[in-house]
Scaffold this motif. Structure first.
Motif, PDB file in Angstrom:
ATOM      1  N   ASN A  16      -0.060  -0.267  10.554  1.00 38.99           N
ATOM      2  CA  ASN A  16      -0.510   0.711  11.551  1.00 38.99           C
ATOM      3  C   ASN A  16      -0.348   2.126  10.963  1.00 38.99           C
ATOM      4  OD1 ASN A  16      -0.748   2.502  13.676  1.00 38.99           O
ATOM      5  ND2 ASN A  16       0.241   1.122  15.156  1.00 38.99           N
ATOM      6  N   GLY A  17      -1.456   2.625  10.400  1.00 38.15           N
ATOM      7  CA  GLY A  17      -1.399   3.903   9.678  1.00 38.15           C
ATOM      8  C   GLY A  17      -1.026   5.083  10.561  1.00 38.15           C
ATOM      9  N   SER A  18      -1.473   5.081  11.807  1.00 43.20           N
ATOM     10  CA  SER A  18      -1.183   6.268  12.638  1.00 43.20           C
ATOM     11  C   SER A  18       0.293   6.276  13.045  1.00 43.20           C
ATOM     12  CB  SER A  18      -2.108   6.330  13.852  1.00 43.20           C
ATOM     13  OG  SER A  18      -1.827   5.263  14.720  1.00 43.20           O
ATOM     14  N   ARG A  19       0.867   5.095  13.244  1.00 44.23           N
ATOM     15  CA  ARG A  19       2.309   5.040  13.530  1.00 44.23           C
ATOM     16  C   ARG A  19       3.106   5.542  12.323  1.00 44.23           C
ATOM     17  NH1 ARG A  19       4.322  -0.682  15.312  1.00 44.23           N
ATOM     18  NH2 ARG A  19       3.613  -1.203  13.201  1.00 44.23           N
ATOM     19  N   LEU A  20       2.669   5.125  11.140  1.00 47.14           N
ATOM     20  CA  LEU A  20       3.346   5.571   9.917  1.00 47.14           C
ATOM     21  C   LEU A  20       3.329   7.100   9.807  1.00 47.14           C
ATOM     22  CD1 LEU A  20       4.618   4.798   7.123  1.00 47.14           C
ATOM     23  CD2 LEU A  20       2.280   4.660   6.226  1.00 47.14           C
ATOM     24  N   MET A  21       2.174   7.708  10.170  1.00 42.76           N
ATOM     25  CA  MET A  21       2.073   9.177  10.109  1.00 42.76           C
ATOM     26  C   MET A  21       2.982   9.824  11.159  1.00 42.76           C
ATOM     27  SD  MET A  21       0.352   9.773   7.595  1.00 42.76           S
ATOM     28  CE  MET A  21       0.588   8.155   6.889  1.00 42.76           C
ATOM     29  N   LEU A 109       9.881   4.817   5.179  1.00 44.29           N
ATOM     30  CA  LEU A 109       9.037   4.618   6.358  1.00 44.29           C
ATOM     31  C   LEU A 109       7.966   3.558   6.114  1.00 44.29           C
ATOM     32  CD1 LEU A 109       8.753   8.265   7.733  1.00 44.29           C
ATOM     33  CD2 LEU A 109      10.418   6.478   8.250  1.00 44.29           C
ATOM     34  N   ALA A 110       7.472   3.454   4.879  1.00 43.13           N
ATOM     35  CA  ALA A 110       6.522   2.380   4.552  1.00 43.13           C
ATOM     36  C   ALA A 110       7.222   1.027   4.694  1.00 43.13           C
ATOM     37  CB  ALA A 110       5.967   2.569   3.144  1.00 43.13           C
ATOM     38  N   GLY A 111       8.458   0.949   4.219  1.00 44.15           N
ATOM     39  CA  GLY A 111       9.217  -0.301   4.354  1.00 44.15           C
ATOM     40  C   GLY A 111       9.443  -0.657   5.821  1.00 44.15           C
ATOM     41  N   LEU A 115       8.110  -4.009   8.248  1.00 41.76           N
ATOM     42  CA  LEU A 115       8.874  -4.846   9.187  1.00 41.76           C
ATOM     43  C   LEU A 115       8.206  -4.856  10.561  1.00 41.76           C
ATOM     44  CD1 LEU A 115      12.620  -3.907   8.407  1.00 41.76           C
ATOM     45  CD2 LEU A 115      11.067  -5.440   7.183  1.00 41.76           C
ATOM     46  N   GLU A 116       7.814  -3.670  11.030  1.00 37.25           N
ATOM     47  CA  GLU A 116       7.210  -3.572  12.359  1.00 37.25           C
ATOM     48  C   GLU A 116       5.850  -4.267  12.424  1.00 37.25           C
ATOM     49  OE1 GLU A 116       7.633   0.835  13.201  1.00 37.25           O
ATOM     50  OE2 GLU A 116       8.650  -0.053  14.934  1.00 37.25           O
ATOM     51  N   THR A 117       5.081  -4.142  11.336  1.00 31.21           N
ATOM     52  CA  THR A 117       3.766  -4.795  11.284  1.00 31.21           C
ATOM     53  C   THR A 117       3.932  -6.309  11.430  1.00 31.21           C
ATOM     54  OG1 THR A 117       2.792  -3.047   9.946  1.00 31.21           O
ATOM     55  CG2 THR A 117       1.762  -5.213   9.796  1.00 31.21           C
ATOM     56  N   LEU A 118       4.926  -6.850  10.733  1.00 31.53           N
ATOM     57  CA  LEU A 118       5.141  -8.303  10.829  1.00 31.53           C
ATOM     58  C   LEU A 118       5.509  -8.683  12.256  1.00 31.53           C
ATOM     59  CD1 LEU A 118       6.974  -9.095   7.465  1.00 31.53           C
ATOM     60  CD2 LEU A 118       4.520  -8.929   7.969  1.00 31.53           C
ATOM     61  N   GLN A 408       0.260  -0.518   2.931  1.00 29.18           N
ATOM     62  CA  GLN A 408      -0.462  -1.793   3.015  1.00 29.18           C
ATOM     63  C   GLN A 408      -0.182  -2.665   1.794  1.00 29.18           C
ATOM     64  OE1 GLN A 408      -2.596  -2.797   5.754  1.00 29.18           O
ATOM     65  NE2 GLN A 408      -1.904  -4.631   4.681  1.00 29.18           N
ATOM     66  N   ILE A 409      -0.239  -2.048   0.621  1.00 26.95           N
ATOM     67  CA  ILE A 409       0.017  -2.814  -0.615  1.00 26.95           C
ATOM     68  C   ILE A 409       1.471  -3.292  -0.633  1.00 26.95           C
ATOM     69  CG2 ILE A 409       0.086  -2.687  -3.153  1.00 26.95           C
ATOM     70  CD1 ILE A 409      -2.724  -2.818  -1.797  1.00 26.95           C
ATOM     71  N   LEU A 410       2.373  -2.468  -0.115  1.00 29.00           N
ATOM     72  CA  LEU A 410       3.776  -2.894  -0.039  1.00 29.00           C
ATOM     73  C   LEU A 410       3.894  -4.138   0.838  1.00 29.00           C
ATOM     74  CD1 LEU A 410       6.803  -2.326  -0.661  1.00 29.00           C
ATOM     75  CD2 LEU A 410       6.870  -0.933   1.421  1.00 29.00           C
ATOM     76  N   CYS A 411       3.221  -4.109   1.994  1.00 32.62           N
ATOM     77  CA  CYS A 411       3.264  -5.248   2.922  1.00 32.62           C
ATOM     78  C   CYS A 411       2.682  -6.503   2.250  1.00 32.62           C
ATOM     79  CB  CYS A 411       2.468  -4.886   4.186  1.00 32.62           C
ATOM     80  SG  CYS A 411       2.509  -6.161   5.452  1.00 32.62           S
ATOM     81  N   ASP A 412       1.501  -6.344   1.675  1.00 33.25           N
ATOM     82  CA  ASP A 412       0.835  -7.483   1.023  1.00 33.25           C
ATOM     83  C   ASP A 412       1.688  -8.056  -0.104  1.00 33.25           C
ATOM     84  OD1 ASP A 412      -1.199  -6.721   2.732  1.00 33.25           O
ATOM     85  OD2 ASP A 412      -2.638  -6.188   1.154  1.00 33.25           O
ATOM     86  N   ALA A 413       2.227  -7.159  -0.943  1.00 31.77           N
ATOM     87  CA  ALA A 413       2.962  -7.621  -2.124  1.00 31.77           C
ATOM     88  C   ALA A 413       4.283  -8.277  -1.724  1.00 31.77           C
ATOM     89  CB  ALA A 413       3.203  -6.460  -3.093  1.00 31.77           C
ATOM     90  N   MET A 414       4.962  -7.731  -0.688  1.00 28.55           N
ATOM     91  CA  MET A 414       6.216  -8.359  -0.239  1.00 28.55           C
ATOM     92  C   MET A 414       5.942  -9.769   0.290  1.00 28.55           C
ATOM     93  SD  MET A 414       8.346  -5.193   1.544  1.00 28.55           S
ATOM     94  CE  MET A 414       9.898  -6.104   1.800  1.00 28.55           C
TER      95      MET A 414
END
Lengths: 422, 422
Positions: A16-21, A109-111, A115-118, A408-414
């Protein structure tokens, strides 16, 4: 890292990009400076408030939080099998005295966004996912940098780190105890932060990705860093009465010495990084010839041999007499270049290719907490571009879409690492 | 100064050398440093305690004490005719951060010894005798030096002096109010400290008297002093990622600039004094390329033309661009050389000859509070030797017999001036 037999889902949900911002904006208010940057140095009240804000968010998700003896903070999203080691991510919330809004913060915050996305997508994982907020990455209040990660990996003894003084004579141990007193009661855990894998997201802090028009940097290594503390000793004297030929002026000697070092180690390829960022003159009175100058040399190069040879040459130059003053130097830090884990780097590369982001494989010029994780845990890093490569500066900036791409790449790669697809 | 028609006694009593030494020892305990010096910077609690001690001694003698709006302290021994202007002496109790036990202190305690000696011998004088403790002579906490004397003579506006900040953002006005709150209630008096004559005793702070084996320096003038504040502005950047060719490193520019100035203004006669004693690097973090350096140039010469020309050349060099950084400078202080009053200098010389001390007529290399008194009051100074000429240094030292000789000449010369014998 051995391939994982996890049964975790292969869904890779959208972050969720807007939440991240929103989270970036909220964090940037803590320690905000007049020029648009932040001053949130390690274990200050601003640092405490930054950690408090993140803990508030973690509490809403009921994540388990804990802290280790050097003040590294761990936020854990449970997996189906608590006996398995976690897939980890992390970075830092502390800043330079005139720092930017993204250095370190983005990785944390990306990390947290992963967690929140999952959670939002109801994704369960076999292994726990763990976010680390490393203590004192910047080292500007308490040298050296990456202190928390270095202590966790055993590279710096805990007692030595806790005894480190700031300019006002406050030590890390007392400042940390004060911070813990301000935070809600946290579970404590022993030192050591081994994981199944570790991936850290960070702004590049250099110009490469922006110039190459890439959203993602696939970081395969970190260049080496040596830090030397140099002391120049002269004799204090009255500025009005002491003839120049009788002086032992530590400032004159220090400027001559720095000019000499710069000339002797000059690198025509401009790969070597030589910086004197901390330079202190005593007693610092305008009408007294300085009796002492201390400064720190920050030296970096990707080639370990070149780095060691240059460091040795600097130690030779910083000994004996210069302009009637005595010069000595000691090693503060000798951190060799680090190569990241091929499988984890490959997981980052494959995620980038699947999302069709322009990318570049690169060596990190800055050092990071990931350097110490790489000593015991398969590790890689993800970079996103920052404006004109400016960092350690209040003007530091990054584009929303690049930060979202990095998360996004962090999420995918994890998730990919978790499911053993790499 | 017109000749005085005073009827004061012509007795020149002997001062009490051992009492003078006891007072020095007691004062040296306040702000004493581990290396045998003192740190008693202006308007600190140590400075307050130093003034308190002197006021305690003055109270025992029932001398009248008063303070002016910039914190100069006046201790007055009455004369037979209170309508006449006083014969004055004075110096300062504040020190450098790593200062010595005699710089300034000697002049205050020698002056106090004169007052007490006259009491002990029942000497009455026509005119009052007044001892001044000047506020902030050193200028190391609050620049510029000789602040209290400069404000009293009108050379610096009171409001500007009161607004001067120290490194922690505390201003002179608030620090002075805090000090006054700690001291016993003092009578206040307006600015302006004109006297019938002013004689200041001080250690030489240079090697001339010791080398010439003289007990007394008859000071006929003070060399000129210019102070310039230079600001070098670069751009903060990350030490690990920013190629040297892209940097605007304010420390590199400042070291180049200082080297260039030293070479351009070099004086083969070694009469010119060029010092950079205060030099500050921001943000001062080892892994950040410095974005700003500020430093103060202290420049002195006995010849006013040479001083002005050199100052102009420095201002030219400190403008425009140096190593990709922008440089600017402003004048903090321009104090021309000062010639002392011939009659008062003659009074010092005659007293020295009568006591048969070896002496030398000389120009002061250091600036002193006497410089500002000389603008409106017939003024001279008395120097005594200090060990190896070392001053502005914790190792500063002076011999008991030289200090006693200086106090004796001060006593004799003040009485001689009073009775108009010079």
């Amino acid at each position: 890292m051995k391939s994982d037999t996890s049964t975790a889902t292969t869904i890779t949900p959208f972050i969720n990009g807007s939440r991240l911002m929103d989270r970036h904006r909220a964090m940037a208010e803590i320690g905000a400076t007049a020029n648009g940057g932040v001053n949130r140095q390690a274990l200050t009240s601003e640092d405490t408030r930054g950690r408090q804000l993140l803990l508030d968010w973690a509490a809403k998700r009921s994540y388990a939080v804990s802290i280790d003896p050097i003040g590294n903070l761990f936020i854990r999203r449970p997996g189906l099998r608590p006996d398995l080691s976690p897939v980890m991510t992390g970075s830092h919330l502390d800043s330079q005295p005139t720092g930017g809004r993204f250095d370190g913060v983005f990785g944390v915050l990306a990390g947290f966004e992963v967690l929140e996305t999952l959670d939002d997508h109801g994704v369960t994982t076999e292994r726990p996912m763990e976010l680390v907020v490393w203590m004192n990455e910047e080292g500007s209040r308490f040298p050296p940098p990456t202190m928390g990660a270095a202590v966790a990996s055993g590279a710096i003894p805990l007692e030595r780190a806790l005894a480190t003084l700031d300019r006002n004579g406050v030590n890390v141990g007392d400042a940390l105890a004060a911070q813990i007193g301000e935070l809600p009661r946290l579970e404590t855990r022993p030192l050591g932060a081994k994981g199944f894998a570790y991936i850290e997201a960070h702004i590049e802090q250099g110009p490469v990705l922006e110039e190459a028009n890439c959203a993602i940097g696939i970081v395969s290594a970190i260049q080496g860093l040596h830090a030397y503390q140099v002391e120049v000793r002269g004799v204090e004297a009255h500025a009005g009465t002491t003839p120049l030929r009788h002086r032992k002026d530590a400032l004159v000697a220090a400027t001559t010495l720095i000019t000499r070092i710069r000339s002797e180690i000059a690198d025509p390829l401009d790969v070597l990084r030589f910086t004197v960022g901390r330079f202190e003159v005593a007693p610092g009175a305008s009408s007294t010839v300085p009796g002492k100058v201390t400064f720190i040399i920050d030296l970096r190069h990707p080639d370990p041999r070149h780095l060691v040879q240059t460091g040795e040459r600097i130690l030779q130059l910083c000994s004996g007499e210069v302009e009637n003053c005595s010069v000595s130097a000691k090693v503060l830090l000798r951190s060799a270049p680090v190569k990241f884990d091929e499988q984890v780097v490959a997981a980052v590369r494959e995620a980038t290719e699947r999302r069709k982001y322009e990318s570049r494989t690169m060596i990190s010029g800055a050092t990071h907490d990931a350097k110490y994780m790489a000593e015991h845990t398969p590790t890689a890093m993800i970079f996103v571009p920052c404006e004109k490569g400016v960092s350690h500066n209040e003007a530091e900036n990054a584009r929303d879409e690049d930060l979202a791409a990095g998360a996004q790449i962090l999420c995918d790669a994890m998730l990919a690492v978790m499911s053993g697809k790499q």
